[in-house]
Scaffold this motif. Sequence first.
Motif, PDB file in Angstrom:
ATOM      1  N   ARG A 154     -19.933 -13.398  12.970  1.00  0.00           N
ATOM      2  CA  ARG A 154     -20.910 -14.388  13.440  1.00  0.00           C
ATOM      3  C   ARG A 154     -22.278 -13.739  13.692  1.00  0.00           C
ATOM      4  O   ARG A 154     -23.322 -14.291  13.337  1.00  0.00           O
ATOM      5  N   LEU A 158     -25.773 -14.686  11.866  1.00  0.00           N
ATOM      6  CA  LEU A 158     -26.983 -15.074  12.599  1.00  0.00           C
ATOM      7  C   LEU A 158     -28.170 -14.192  12.236  1.00  0.00           C
ATOM      8  O   LEU A 158     -29.312 -14.660  12.190  1.00  0.00           O
ATOM      9  N   GLN A 164     -23.848 -17.764   5.117  1.00  0.00           N
ATOM     10  CA  GLN A 164     -23.047 -18.695   5.920  1.00  0.00           C
ATOM     11  C   GLN A 164     -21.857 -19.130   5.189  1.00  0.00           C
ATOM     12  O   GLN A 164     -21.227 -19.395   4.554  1.00  0.00           O
TER      13      GLN A 164
END
Length: 164
Positions: A154, A158, A164
């Motif tokens: 994650r 980010l 993604q």
Amino acid sequence: MSEDDAVAGPTDDGQLVQVEGFLVRLDLAYEPDGHLWVAPPVGPTGNVRIGLDPLGVETTGTVAHLVVGSVGTRVRRGEPLGSLEAEKFVGPLVAPLTGVIRAVNPALATPRRVVEDPYGTWVAEVLPEAWEEESVQLVRGADRLPAWFADEVRRFRLEGVLAQ
């Protein structure tokens, strides 16, 4: 050392779990900053095997060149074990623990093997000097690894390092 031994991972019976699209071996310890796996010492030599984990491989891109110090070289935790040149990263491969390099995988002459099989292609064998003290800084255990790895995926997403 046979060709099979050069490519073989730390154990053949390691438990794998899927975490955020990546396979994670629960029988290994992981260096949280450098994304290297460390197979705990086994057998009469007490050596540990070190390799790049799948997230480390994914975030560096295609590996062009991977160099590890020579046999007999003493390495210190947090200092260079070798160097890595890849599509998205060029820089040091940082030692996850202190010790003496006892073997360098001859399969590294074909660096794409690390990308194709991160758990099956170890980078170096090191005789650790302070396994008990330094291994507590590694992430390990079936109760901790999946959550830590998911958090790392994650974080990289980010930061834009992973799609993604």
